[in-house]
Structure formats: structure tokens, C-alpha cells
Motif scaffolding. Structure first.
Motif, PDB file in Angstrom:
ATOM      1  N   ILE A 298       0.854  -1.177   0.000  1.00 42.99           N
ATOM      2  CA  ILE A 298       0.000   0.000   0.000  1.00 42.99           C
ATOM      3  C   ILE A 298       0.894   1.232   0.000  1.00 42.99           C
ATOM      4  O   ILE A 298       2.061   1.153   0.370  1.00 42.99           O
ATOM      5  CB  ILE A 298      -0.962   0.022   1.220  1.00 42.99           C
ATOM      6  CG1 ILE A 298      -0.193   0.053   2.552  1.00 42.99           C
ATOM      7  CG2 ILE A 298      -1.916  -1.170   1.177  1.00 42.99           C
ATOM      8  CD1 ILE A 298      -1.066   0.231   3.795  1.00 42.99           C
ATOM      9  N   GLY A 299       0.336   2.357  -0.414  1.00 45.64           N
ATOM     10  CA  GLY A 299       1.097   3.601  -0.402  1.00 45.64           C
ATOM     11  C   GLY A 299       0.539   4.581  -1.415  1.00 45.64           C
ATOM     12  O   GLY A 299      -0.337   4.240  -2.217  1.00 45.64           O
ATOM     13  N   PRO A 300       1.048   5.795  -1.395  1.00 41.06           N
ATOM     14  CA  PRO A 300       0.532   6.857  -2.266  1.00 41.06           C
ATOM     15  C   PRO A 300       1.028   6.715  -3.704  1.00 41.06           C
ATOM     16  O   PRO A 300       1.947   5.937  -3.980  1.00 41.06           O
ATOM     17  CB  PRO A 300       1.102   8.125  -1.633  1.00 41.06           C
ATOM     18  CG  PRO A 300       2.405   7.676  -1.067  1.00 41.06           C
ATOM     19  CD  PRO A 300       2.130   6.285  -0.528  1.00 41.06           C
ATOM     20  N   PRO A 301       0.434   7.486  -4.601  1.00 40.91           N
ATOM     21  CA  PRO A 301       0.952   7.544  -5.972  1.00 40.91           C
ATOM     22  C   PRO A 301       2.426   7.951  -5.947  1.00 40.91           C
ATOM     23  O   PRO A 301       2.818   8.852  -5.205  1.00 40.91           O
ATOM     24  CB  PRO A 301       0.102   8.636  -6.638  1.00 40.91           C
ATOM     25  CG  PRO A 301      -1.161   8.677  -5.834  1.00 40.91           C
ATOM     26  CD  PRO A 301      -0.745   8.351  -4.428  1.00 40.91           C
TER      27      PRO A 301
ATOM     28  N   GLY B 161      -4.163  -0.048  -5.264  1.00 39.69           N
ATOM     29  CA  GLY B 161      -4.177   1.353  -5.668  1.00 39.69           C
ATOM     30  C   GLY B 161      -4.043   2.233  -4.436  1.00 39.69           C
ATOM     31  O   GLY B 161      -4.426   1.834  -3.329  1.00 39.69           O
ATOM     32  N   GLY B 162      -3.504   3.426  -4.619  1.00 38.98           N
ATOM     33  CA  GLY B 162      -3.221   4.315  -3.495  1.00 38.98           C
ATOM     34  C   GLY B 162      -4.403   4.628  -2.603  1.00 38.98           C
ATOM     35  O   GLY B 162      -4.259   4.775  -1.390  1.00 38.98           O
TER      36      GLY B 162
ATOM     37  N   PRO C  82       8.681  13.519  -9.372  1.00 38.69           N
ATOM     38  CA  PRO C  82       9.144  13.135 -10.708  1.00 38.69           C
ATOM     39  C   PRO C  82       8.555  11.807 -11.182  1.00 38.69           C
ATOM     40  O   PRO C  82       8.395  11.590 -12.375  1.00 38.69           O
ATOM     41  CB  PRO C  82      10.661  13.035 -10.576  1.00 38.69           C
ATOM     42  CG  PRO C  82      10.993  13.171  -9.145  1.00 38.69           C
ATOM     43  CD  PRO C  82       9.777  13.629  -8.413  1.00 38.69           C
ATOM     44  N   ARG C  83       8.216  10.932 -10.238  1.00 41.49           N
ATOM     45  CA  ARG C  83       7.634   9.641 -10.608  1.00 41.49           C
ATOM     46  C   ARG C  83       6.201   9.816 -11.098  1.00 41.49           C
ATOM     47  O   ARG C  83       5.758   9.127 -12.005  1.00 41.49           O
ATOM     48  CB  ARG C  83       7.630   8.691  -9.408  1.00 41.49           C
ATOM     49  CG  ARG C  83       8.996   8.320  -8.896  1.00 41.49           C
ATOM     50  CD  ARG C  83       8.880   7.446  -7.661  1.00 41.49           C
ATOM     51  NE  ARG C  83      10.160   7.206  -7.021  1.00 41.49           N
ATOM     52  CZ  ARG C  83      10.289   6.576  -5.877  1.00 41.49           C
ATOM     53  NH1 ARG C  83       9.232   6.113  -5.241  1.00 41.49           N
ATOM     54  NH2 ARG C  83      11.484   6.400  -5.355  1.00 41.49           N
TER      55      ARG C  83
ATOM     56  N   SER D   6      -3.129   9.682 -16.287  1.00 38.06           N
ATOM     57  CA  SER D   6      -3.726   8.428 -15.839  1.00 38.06           C
ATOM     58  C   SER D   6      -3.924   8.408 -14.325  1.00 38.06           C
ATOM     59  O   SER D   6      -4.363   7.420 -13.773  1.00 38.06           O
ATOM     60  CB  SER D   6      -2.886   7.230 -16.280  1.00 38.06           C
ATOM     61  OG  SER D   6      -1.688   7.181 -15.541  1.00 38.06           O
ATOM     62  N   ARG D   7      -3.617   9.498 -13.658  1.00 37.21           N
ATOM     63  CA  ARG D   7      -3.832   9.605 -12.217  1.00 37.21           C
ATOM     64  C   ARG D   7      -4.883  10.685 -11.990  1.00 37.21           C
ATOM     65  O   ARG D   7      -4.555  11.833 -11.697  1.00 37.21           O
ATOM     66  CB  ARG D   7      -2.533   9.942 -11.496  1.00 37.21           C
ATOM     67  CG  ARG D   7      -1.467   8.858 -11.690  1.00 37.21           C
ATOM     68  CD  ARG D   7      -0.216   9.206 -10.919  1.00 37.21           C
ATOM     69  NE  ARG D   7       0.877   8.326 -11.228  1.00 37.21           N
ATOM     70  CZ  ARG D   7       1.156   7.212 -10.567  1.00 37.21           C
ATOM     71  NH1 ARG D   7       0.396   6.823  -9.584  1.00 37.21           N
ATOM     72  NH2 ARG D   7       2.195   6.482 -10.909  1.00 37.21           N
ATOM     73  N   PRO D   8      -6.157  10.311 -12.090  1.00 37.75           N
ATOM     74  CA  PRO D   8      -7.223  11.301 -12.080  1.00 37.75           C
ATOM     75  C   PRO D   8      -7.320  12.148 -10.821  1.00 37.75           C
ATOM     76  O   PRO D   8      -7.787  13.283 -10.871  1.00 37.75           O
ATOM     77  CB  PRO D   8      -8.499  10.475 -12.265  1.00 37.75           C
ATOM     78  CG  PRO D   8      -8.107   9.056 -12.137  1.00 37.75           C
ATOM     79  CD  PRO D   8      -6.644   8.955 -12.279  1.00 37.75           C
TER      80      PRO D   8
END
Length: 174
Positions: A8-11, A79-80, A114-115, A121-123
Motif C-alpha cells: 500500500i502507499g501513495p501515488p 491502488g493508493g 518526478p515519478r 492516468s492519475r485522475p
């Protein structure tokens, strides 16, 4: 059957990339619930958000997580925002009680930016991605930390090294 580890984790934390490295290290399959969601919906995640709304996306996501926790025995990347659903939190808590490892891949904004970039694609990061990311983390960090049995900072660390750290931490817990 249950996953060997759930990431688990953030974008921008590297969940999908680390899942590949960890699955390779352990010689097990990997699975990403974002891919499962797209298969279930028959369209990319941004299209689900635009055409069906976030509520519908979250519904499909809860179903995908539930299914993966019951049927996958390798490395699972969520997903995040999957951890926002109380139902998913309950599933992960039960998974941990049964001996499962929930790994919070932590990352700083400096490393995540930067990632993530301006990726369409990250709404949930549309507009000002940095400000949106900080807001997401403010809301989600307490949940990530509460659910995690292992926490690994991914800043300036290769996916292979993160996988090795997870491997060591999971072995230590066993």
C-alpha cells in the motif's frame, strides 16, 4: 489462500514496480488491483472516473481488493486510495490477524513528484499534482501507518533494494 504481502502507499511510492521486484525475489506471481479494476470495467481508470464517477470506481476497487485477497497467493499491489474504504480496511486488518504482511511504501513529495509527474492516468492528481499529492497524503498517511505491519521508505532506493528490505522485515516478523 492469501497474498504473501500486500503493498500500500501513495501515488509515486513504487507499488507496482516494487511488486514486480518482490515477486521476482520470492518466485511468486504478482497482481495489481488497478489492472483488475480496468479488466472488470473494460476501460482505463481515467475513463471510469470521467464516465462513471469516483463512487463507481471505488465500488469496483473494493470488489477487486476483496477478490484478490481471497484468491491471490503472491505479491499484491493496491491502488493508493484503496485503503480509504472501511470495508477494505477491515479486510486488511483480518489479513494481518491471519499473519499477513501489509507493507506501506512511504515516499517523500520530492521523490514522488518526478515519478508521478503530470500523468493524466492519475485522475486524483489533476490540476496541481504537488498540492493534490500533499492533500492525499495528509488524509491517507494515518490509515497507511495504522494498517501497515512493515513500512519502507522508497526515496533514493532501487525497487530491488526495497524488495530486499521488505523480504528481511517479513522474515523478521515470522
Amino acid at each position: 489462500m492469501a497474498p504473501r504481502a500486500v503493498l500500500i502507499g501513495p501515488p509515486g511510492s513504487g507499488k507496482s514496480t516494487v511488486a514486480k521486484a518482490l515477486a521476482r525475489l520470492w518466485g511468486v506471481p504478482r497482481r495489481d488491483t488497478d489492472t483488475d479494476i480496468e479488466k472488470r470495467a473494460g476501460k482505463p481508470i481515467p475513463d471510469i472516473f470521467v464516465e462513471d464517477g469516483e463512487a463507481r470506481f471505488r465500488e469496483i476497487e473494493r470488489e477487486a481488493v476483496d477478490d484478490a485477497l481471497r484468491t491471490h497467493d503472491g505479491v499484491l499491489a493496491l491502488g493508493g486510495g484503496a485503503i480509504l474504504a472501511p470495508e477494505t480496511q477491515g479486510l486488511l486488518e483480518r489479513y494481518v490477524l491471519d499473519g499477513g504482511a501489509v507493507v506501506f511504501l512511504d515516499v517523500s513529495l520530492a521523490a514522488a513528484a518526478p515519478r508521478v509527474g503530470l500523468n493524466a492516468s492519475r485522475p486524483l492528481l489533476v490540476g496541481n499534482p504537488r498540492a493534490q499529492w500533499v492533500a492525499l497524503m495528509d488524509a491517507r498517511r494515518p490509515i497507511y501507518e495504522r494498517l501497515a505491519t512493515v513500512q519502507v521508505l522508497t526515496d533514493k532506493t532501487s525497487p530491488t533494494d526495497v524488495a530486499a528490505r521488505i523480504d528481511a522485515a517479513v522474515k523478521e516478523r515470522a
